[in-house]
Design a protein around this motif. Structure first.
Motif, PDB file in Angstrom:
ATOM      1  N   VAL A  14       7.833  80.261 122.669  1.00 27.94           N
ATOM      2  CA  VAL A  14       8.710  81.304 122.134  1.00 27.94           C
ATOM      3  C   VAL A  14       7.837  82.364 121.485  1.00 27.94           C
ATOM      4  CG1 VAL A  14      10.637  79.712 121.724  1.00 27.94           C
ATOM      5  CG2 VAL A  14       8.981  80.138 119.908  1.00 27.94           C
ATOM      6  N   PRO A  74      10.739  69.558 126.583  1.00 33.60           N
ATOM      7  CA  PRO A  74      11.987  70.335 126.477  1.00 33.60           C
ATOM      8  C   PRO A  74      13.022  69.867 127.484  1.00 33.60           C
ATOM      9  CG  PRO A  74      10.277  71.629 127.555  1.00 33.60           C
ATOM     10  CD  PRO A  74       9.611  70.380 127.048  1.00 33.60           C
ATOM     11  N   SER A 100      21.999  83.768 124.563  1.00 32.90           N
ATOM     12  CA  SER A 100      20.817  83.103 124.019  1.00 32.90           C
ATOM     13  C   SER A 100      20.204  82.180 125.058  1.00 32.90           C
ATOM     14  CB  SER A 100      21.176  82.303 122.765  1.00 32.90           C
ATOM     15  OG  SER A 100      20.027  81.636 122.255  1.00 32.90           O
ATOM     16  N   GLN A 101      18.903  82.119 125.004  1.00 38.02           N
ATOM     17  CA  GLN A 101      18.183  81.188 125.869  1.00 38.02           C
ATOM     18  C   GLN A 101      17.754  79.934 125.114  1.00 38.02           C
ATOM     19  OE1 GLN A 101      15.118  83.963 127.213  1.00 38.02           O
ATOM     20  NE2 GLN A 101      16.087  84.024 129.227  1.00 38.02           N
ATOM     21  N   PHE A 102      18.269  79.780 123.906  1.00 34.74           N
ATOM     22  CA  PHE A 102      17.902  78.638 123.071  1.00 34.74           C
ATOM     23  C   PHE A 102      19.162  77.895 122.641  1.00 34.74           C
ATOM     24  CE2 PHE A 102      14.782  82.047 122.261  1.00 34.74           C
ATOM     25  CZ  PHE A 102      13.663  81.448 122.801  1.00 34.74           C
ATOM     26  N   GLN A 146      16.407  84.379 116.127  1.00 33.92           N
ATOM     27  CA  GLN A 146      17.178  83.167 115.859  1.00 33.92           C
ATOM     28  C   GLN A 146      17.389  82.957 114.368  1.00 33.92           C
ATOM     29  OE1 GLN A 146      18.705  81.920 118.472  1.00 33.92           O
ATOM     30  NE2 GLN A 146      17.527  83.519 119.533  1.00 33.92           N
ATOM     31  N   LEU A 163       6.299  74.467 118.001  1.00 30.64           N
ATOM     32  CA  LEU A 163       7.156  74.263 119.171  1.00 30.64           C
ATOM     33  C   LEU A 163       6.331  74.172 120.446  1.00 30.64           C
ATOM     34  CD1 LEU A 163      10.110  76.701 118.360  1.00 30.64           C
ATOM     35  CD2 LEU A 163      10.071  74.214 118.139  1.00 30.64           C
ATOM     36  N   ILE A 217       7.307  74.192 124.256  1.00 29.82           N
ATOM     37  CA  ILE A 217       8.306  75.260 124.316  1.00 29.82           C
ATOM     38  C   ILE A 217       7.633  76.547 123.835  1.00 29.82           C
ATOM     39  CG2 ILE A 217      10.506  76.116 123.419  1.00 29.82           C
ATOM     40  CD1 ILE A 217      11.372  73.228 123.049  1.00 29.82           C
ATOM     41  N   ARG A 239       6.272  78.944 115.814  1.00 27.73           N
ATOM     42  CA  ARG A 239       5.944  79.164 117.226  1.00 27.73           C
ATOM     43  C   ARG A 239       4.875  78.176 117.695  1.00 27.73           C
ATOM     44  NH1 ARG A 239       2.735  84.475 119.219  1.00 27.73           N
ATOM     45  NH2 ARG A 239       1.171  83.385 117.960  1.00 27.73           N
ATOM     46  N   LEU A 275      17.691  73.547 119.065  1.00 29.40           N
ATOM     47  CA  LEU A 275      16.415  74.230 118.912  1.00 29.40           C
ATOM     48  C   LEU A 275      16.491  75.303 117.832  1.00 29.40           C
ATOM     49  CD1 LEU A 275      13.521  74.729 119.753  1.00 29.40           C
ATOM     50  CD2 LEU A 275      14.348  76.092 121.684  1.00 29.40           C
ATOM     51  N   VAL A 276      17.580  76.043 117.808  1.00 28.29           N
ATOM     52  CA  VAL A 276      17.739  77.085 116.794  1.00 28.29           C
ATOM     53  C   VAL A 276      17.801  76.463 115.394  1.00 28.29           C
ATOM     54  CG1 VAL A 276      19.253  78.921 115.954  1.00 28.29           C
ATOM     55  CG2 VAL A 276      18.866  78.648 118.409  1.00 28.29           C
ATOM     56  N   SER A 331      11.349  86.209 118.978  1.00 26.67           N
ATOM     57  CA  SER A 331      12.470  85.290 119.239  1.00 26.67           C
ATOM     58  C   SER A 331      12.784  84.434 118.018  1.00 26.67           C
ATOM     59  CB  SER A 331      12.146  84.387 120.431  1.00 26.67           C
ATOM     60  OG  SER A 331      12.065  85.135 121.620  1.00 26.67           O
TER      61      SER A 331
END
Length: 487
Positions: free
Chosen positions: A204, A138, A168-170, A212, A196, A202, A193, A174-175, A208
């Motif tokens: 998540v 990442p 957002s933390q993404f 997204q 990733l 990553i 999930r 990534l989204v 989450s």
């Protein structure tokens, strides 16, 4: 049924019937009628059991291994499977040198013959390229927002996060990847999930991923709405629908698809009625619609319709597999359907001039009309009803022959729905209305990008970025330039 005469099919002589007591005659007539109804019901059940992809709208995947499918036998060519001797092989092409990240030279140093040191350059060295993935890890950016007090007035001032990072933390990449994994590769949220974490380290949560998904759905609302308006304006459209479930299979829904050459839109609705078809196709819009014979399209004027000959071919096969007069009706109709589709395929690939096809068209029309007319009065009630219904919209059989861009089948719509059908089989539908909105919007993006040879991941990244910045999301329409938002 007349009480004074025996049923015509019973074969009972009239003199024997007249000597039979009236009470026995009435009892016999009741039993005869019940037997006739039972026979008809058994015929319907037998037809349902024998339904397959060749005589109904069932997909080929539903054909059981023991079902007998009536199809032409493939021609034996006397060749083994695989590449044939003498055929030109396909090799991976070398990338141009400017697209190569690293070049490593391998030179022999001592001579293999005498051991002397070698010098010089090979003007045409053998080139061998190895494609590899870079280390998958990442890329994390930390944003530090400072608060500073003004030394002059004591006012506290706080810095601002950039628009693409707020809430957002993404990141957009990534989204967009999450959306593509779900919408293109039909992965569940748990699988997204897991992928990733396994590939990129990553972590998540499933919540989450859902959040997204909703972000992407919101970003796509306007471009999908614009695409729906676009398809209503097109001169030729194809339409089809397939079953869907919403809310743990508690609500029966339908996934509709409206297909044009460069834009396709989908809609999940809780109805399969003509009202939905009018909303999607545009009741007041012009243009020709290719579809099957489903009643939701009956509001369309016959001159604006093209009935799907692939569906008709299955109807005719079903007639052919019935007994008595139905078989005599189905046989010429199936032959005509096969001949028409074969010749039109040649028109499409350029091996037959359309004018030559049009010369043969009156003979096709006469034969089909005659067979349908005979079928409308045949003894099999289902065959007769099918023929009568086709005759009511007979002109819609031949629209393709004289209108450019119209195809005789609805195959493009069925192909567009195939992705959704596979997704439905894996996910069992959607759990909420919000989930349905995401499915219809992401399918619209994926199929439209495929038609326009655009990368759906790139489009979704730009859409998410524009949505976060409050800019206009890039259009899905083919004649609109894609404006990249400032990263």
């Amino acid at each position: 049924m007349n009480k004074q005469t025996p049923p015509p099919e019973s074969g009972i002589p009239i003199e024997d019937w007249e000597q039979t007591p009236t009470s026995v005659q009435m009892a016999f007539q009741v039993l005869w009628q019940e037997g006739k109804e039972l026979k008809e019901e058994m015929a319907k059940l037998r037809e349902q059991v024998n339904a397959n992809s060749n005589n109904s709208s069932k997909p080929p995947s539903s054909d059981g291994p023991k079902q007998k499918i009536v199809k032409g036998k493939p021609k034996k060519r006397g060749k083994k499977r695989g590449g044939q001797k003498g055929h030109q092989g396909h090799r991976r092409e070398l990338l141009p040198i400017e697209q190569v990240e690293q070049v490593i030279e391998h030179k022999p140093e001592p001579c293999s013959g005498c051991g002397s040191r070698l010098e010089g350059e090979d003007p045409a060295p053998y080139r061998h390229q190895v494609t590899e993935l870079p280390p998958l890890e990442p890329y994390v950016t930390e944003h530090r927002v400072h608060s500073i007090i003004c030394p002059c007035c004591g006012q506290k001032n706080r810095g601002d996060l950039p628009a693409e990072a707020v809430g957002s933390q993404f990141g957009p990449n990534l989204v967009a990847l999450m959306a593509v994994l779900m919408g293109v590769y039909r992965m569940s949220k748990r699988q997204v999930r897991g992928l990733l974490e396994d590939l990129f380290d990553i972590r998540v949560s499933i919540g989450s991923v859902i959040n997204q998904q909703n972000v992407v759905s919101d970003a796509l609302e306007e471009p999908v709405k614009e695409a729906r308006a676009y398809v209503q304006e097109q001169a030729v459209r194809n339409s089809d629908e397939t079953g869907w479930y919403q809310g743990h299979q508690e609500q029966k829904a339908w996934l509709w698809g409206i297909i044009t050459p460069l834009v396709t839109v989908f809609r999940i609705a809780l109805s399969r009625s003509g009202k939905i078809a009018k909303e999607l196709l545009g009741e007041e819009s012009g243009g020709i619609v290719g579809s099957d014979r489903y009643s939701a399209y009956n509001w369309l004027p016959v001159e604006r319709r093209q009935l799907c000959w692939a569906h008709l071919l299955r109807d005719f096969q079903k007639m052919l597999e019935r007994s008595d007069q139905s078989e005599l009706v189905g046989y010429p109709l199936r032959l005509m359907a096969e001949e028409i589709l074969t010749l039109w395929g040649r028109v499409r690939d350029g091996t037959l001039e359309q004018d030559d096809f049009l010369i043969r068209l009156p003979a096709f029309q006469h034969t089909v009309h005659h067979a349908l007319s005979e079928g409308a009065s045949c003894s099999h009630p289902q065959t007769a009803e099918t023929c009568r219904r086709i005759l009511k919209v007979e002109a819609a059989l031949w629209t393709f022959a004289t209108h450019p861009g119209v195809e005789p089948t609805n195959n493009s719509a069925e192909r567009a729905l195939r992705q959704a059908v596979i997704w439905r089989g894996i996910s069992y539908g959607t759990q909420s209305e919000a989930g349905s909105r995401f499915v219809e919007r992401i399918l619209t993006v994926v199929e439209t990008c495929r038609q326009q040879e655009r990368n759906p991941l790139d489009y979704l990244r730009l859409a998410v970025l524009a949505h976060r910045q409050g800019d206009t999301v890039p259009s899905l329409l083919p004649d609109r330039p894609t404006v990249s938002p400032t990263p």
